[in-house]
Design a protein around this motif. Structure first.
Motif, PDB file in Angstrom:
ATOM      1  N   GLU A  77       0.830  -1.201   0.000  1.00 37.54           N
ATOM      2  CA  GLU A  77       0.000   0.000   0.000  1.00 37.54           C
ATOM      3  C   GLU A  77       0.867   1.254   0.000  1.00 37.54           C
ATOM      4  OE1 GLU A  77      -2.604  -0.383   3.349  1.00 37.54           O
ATOM      5  OE2 GLU A  77      -3.708  -2.041   2.436  1.00 37.54           O
ATOM      6  N   ASP A  78       1.945   1.257   0.778  1.00 33.50           N
ATOM      7  CA  ASP A  78       2.854   2.406   0.804  1.00 33.50           C
ATOM      8  C   ASP A  78       3.462   2.657  -0.570  1.00 33.50           C
ATOM      9  OD1 ASP A  78       2.374   2.757   3.494  1.00 33.50           O
ATOM     10  OD2 ASP A  78       4.279   1.899   4.156  1.00 33.50           O
ATOM     11  N   GLU A  79       3.895   1.594  -1.226  1.00 31.70           N
ATOM     12  CA  GLU A  79       4.492   1.730  -2.558  1.00 31.70           C
ATOM     13  C   GLU A  79       3.465   2.243  -3.573  1.00 31.70           C
ATOM     14  OE1 GLU A  79       7.693   1.706  -3.491  1.00 31.70           O
ATOM     15  OE2 GLU A  79       7.998   1.505  -1.338  1.00 31.70           O
ATOM     16  N   MET A  80       2.241   1.753  -3.480  1.00 28.59           N
ATOM     17  CA  MET A  80       1.188   2.220  -4.387  1.00 28.59           C
ATOM     18  C   MET A  80       0.893   3.706  -4.144  1.00 28.59           C
ATOM     19  SD  MET A  80      -1.339  -1.106  -4.365  1.00 28.59           S
ATOM     20  CE  MET A  80      -2.616  -0.334  -5.342  1.00 28.59           C
ATOM     21  N   ARG A  81       0.856   4.093  -2.875  1.00 25.36           N
ATOM     22  CA  ARG A  81       0.602   5.497  -2.525  1.00 25.36           C
ATOM     23  C   ARG A  81       1.726   6.383  -3.058  1.00 25.36           C
ATOM     24  NH1 ARG A  81       0.207   4.778   2.560  1.00 25.36           N
ATOM     25  NH2 ARG A  81      -1.959   4.156   2.493  1.00 25.36           N
ATOM     26  N   LYS A  82       2.976   5.934  -2.890  1.00 25.69           N
ATOM     27  CA  LYS A  82       4.120   6.703  -3.394  1.00 25.69           C
ATOM     28  C   LYS A  82       4.042   6.854  -4.914  1.00 25.69           C
ATOM     29  CE  LYS A  82       7.323   5.393   0.266  1.00 25.69           C
ATOM     30  NZ  LYS A  82       8.492   4.566   0.587  1.00 25.69           N
ATOM     31  N   LYS A  83       3.666   5.778  -5.590  1.00 28.38           N
ATOM     32  CA  LYS A  83       3.536   5.824  -7.054  1.00 28.38           C
ATOM     33  C   LYS A  83       2.443   6.808  -7.456  1.00 28.38           C
ATOM     34  CE  LYS A  83       2.889   2.884 -11.069  1.00 28.38           C
ATOM     35  NZ  LYS A  83       2.577   1.540 -11.563  1.00 28.38           N
ATOM     36  N   ASP A  84       1.311   6.781  -6.747  1.00 29.29           N
ATOM     37  CA  ASP A  84       0.220   7.721  -7.030  1.00 29.29           C
ATOM     38  C   ASP A  84       0.672   9.160  -6.820  1.00 29.29           C
ATOM     39  OD1 ASP A  84      -1.499   5.630  -7.606  1.00 29.29           O
ATOM     40  OD2 ASP A  84      -2.504   5.670  -5.646  1.00 29.29           O
ATOM     41  N   ILE A  85       1.395   9.397  -5.741  1.00 29.52           N
ATOM     42  CA  ILE A  85       1.870  10.755  -5.443  1.00 29.52           C
ATOM     43  C   ILE A  85       2.842  11.217  -6.519  1.00 29.52           C
ATOM     44  CG2 ILE A  85       3.293  12.113  -3.840  1.00 29.52           C
ATOM     45  CD1 ILE A  85       1.892  10.469  -1.576  1.00 29.52           C
ATOM     46  N   ARG A  86       3.770  10.348  -6.913  1.00 30.04           N
ATOM     47  CA  ARG A  86       4.716  10.722  -7.989  1.00 30.04           C
ATOM     48  C   ARG A  86       3.975  11.043  -9.277  1.00 30.04           C
ATOM     49  NH1 ARG A  86       8.068   6.627  -5.604  1.00 30.04           N
ATOM     50  NH2 ARG A  86       7.196   5.085  -7.026  1.00 30.04           N
ATOM     51  N   SER A  87       2.954  10.275  -9.585  1.00 35.71           N
ATOM     52  CA  SER A  87       2.164  10.504 -10.791  1.00 35.71           C
ATOM     53  C   SER A  87       1.461  11.867 -10.733  1.00 35.71           C
ATOM     54  CB  SER A  87       1.143   9.374 -10.950  1.00 35.71           C
ATOM     55  OG  SER A  87       0.319   9.609 -12.054  1.00 35.71           O
ATOM     56  N   ILE A  88       0.896  12.184  -9.584  1.00 34.68           N
ATOM     57  CA  ILE A  88       0.227  13.483  -9.423  1.00 34.68           C
ATOM     58  C   ILE A  88       1.242  14.609  -9.555  1.00 34.68           C
ATOM     59  CG2 ILE A  88      -1.008  14.977  -7.797  1.00 34.68           C
ATOM     60  CD1 ILE A  88      -2.294  12.348  -6.677  1.00 34.68           C
ATOM     61  N   VAL A  89       2.373  14.482  -8.875  1.00 38.95           N
ATOM     62  CA  VAL A  89       3.411  15.522  -8.935  1.00 38.95           C
ATOM     63  C   VAL A  89       3.876  15.708 -10.373  1.00 38.95           C
ATOM     64  CG1 VAL A  89       5.787  16.097  -8.256  1.00 38.95           C
ATOM     65  CG2 VAL A  89       4.158  15.279  -6.538  1.00 38.95           C
ATOM     66  N   PHE A 145      -4.273  17.470  -5.719  1.00 35.69           N
ATOM     67  CA  PHE A 145      -4.274  16.320  -4.818  1.00 35.69           C
ATOM     68  C   PHE A 145      -5.680  16.012  -4.322  1.00 35.69           C
ATOM     69  CE2 PHE A 145       0.275  16.650  -4.845  1.00 35.69           C
ATOM     70  CZ  PHE A 145       0.708  15.368  -4.520  1.00 35.69           C
ATOM     71  N   LYS A 146      -6.473  17.039  -4.068  1.00 36.45           N
ATOM     72  CA  LYS A 146      -7.851  16.827  -3.620  1.00 36.45           C
ATOM     73  C   LYS A 146      -8.674  16.150  -4.729  1.00 36.45           C
ATOM     74  CE  LYS A 146     -11.720  19.163  -1.452  1.00 36.45           C
ATOM     75  NZ  LYS A 146     -12.247  20.428  -0.955  1.00 36.45           N
ATOM     76  N   THR A 147      -8.500  16.605  -5.956  1.00 46.01           N
ATOM     77  CA  THR A 147      -9.198  16.008  -7.098  1.00 46.01           C
ATOM     78  C   THR A 147      -8.850  14.530  -7.243  1.00 46.01           C
ATOM     79  OG1 THR A 147      -9.243  18.118  -8.280  1.00 46.01           O
ATOM     80  CG2 THR A 147      -9.481  16.141  -9.612  1.00 46.01           C
ATOM     81  N   GLU A 148      -7.604  14.183  -6.926  1.00 48.63           N
ATOM     82  CA  GLU A 148      -7.127  12.808  -7.046  1.00 48.63           C
ATOM     83  C   GLU A 148      -7.439  11.958  -5.812  1.00 48.63           C
ATOM     84  OE1 GLU A 148      -5.932  11.443  -9.793  1.00 48.63           O
ATOM     85  OE2 GLU A 148      -6.030  13.325 -10.889  1.00 48.63           O
ATOM     86  N   GLY A 149      -8.122  12.545  -4.837  1.00 50.98           N
ATOM     87  CA  GLY A 149      -8.546  11.778  -3.665  1.00 50.98           C
ATOM     88  C   GLY A 149      -7.587  11.761  -2.486  1.00 50.98           C
ATOM     89  N   PHE A 150      -6.648  12.681  -2.460  1.00 50.75           N
ATOM     90  CA  PHE A 150      -5.700  12.747  -1.332  1.00 50.75           C
ATOM     91  C   PHE A 150      -6.072  13.847  -0.368  1.00 50.75           C
ATOM     92  CE2 PHE A 150      -3.184  10.112  -4.050  1.00 50.75           C
ATOM     93  CZ  PHE A 150      -2.406   9.380  -3.199  1.00 50.75           C
TER      94      PHE A 150
END
Length: 93
Positions: free
Chosen positions: A30-42, A88-93
């Motif tokens: 889950e941590d790795e998936m979250r990091k990947k999502d954050i990198r994608s958003i950034v 980030f809000k649009t992406e659900g964070f």
């Protein structure tokens, strides 16, 4: 010592260890998936916002990063940060 103990090789100990390993692995995935999502958003942010995020992710404070990038407080608080927060809000964070 009269305290009862459960030998490490007991079935209960093995089940506890197994549950711990599954929970730890699940958390790690889950941590790795979250990091990947954050990198994608950034990576999808406009250049200035992307650079600010990368600097903060590398350990700089927001104000130190903004100063190093030459952003005024006005620009930081009226455009840069709101754009990042909105994405980030649009992406659900």
């Amino acid at each position: 010592n009269d305290m009862p103990t459960i030998p490490y090789d007991s079935q209960e100990a093995e089940e506890h260890q197994s549950r711990y390993e599954v929970e730890t692995a699940s958390s790690s995935v889950e941590d790795e998936m979250r990091k990947k999502d954050i990198r994608s958003i950034v990576n999808s942010l406009p250049p200035v916002q992307r650079e600010l995020c990368r600097r903060v992710m590398a350990g700089q404070t927001v104000s130190a990063a903004a100063k190093a990038m030459g952003l005024s407080k006005y620009e930081l608080f009226t455009n840069t940060l709101p754009t990042i927060r909105s994405k980030f809000k649009t992406e659900g964070f």
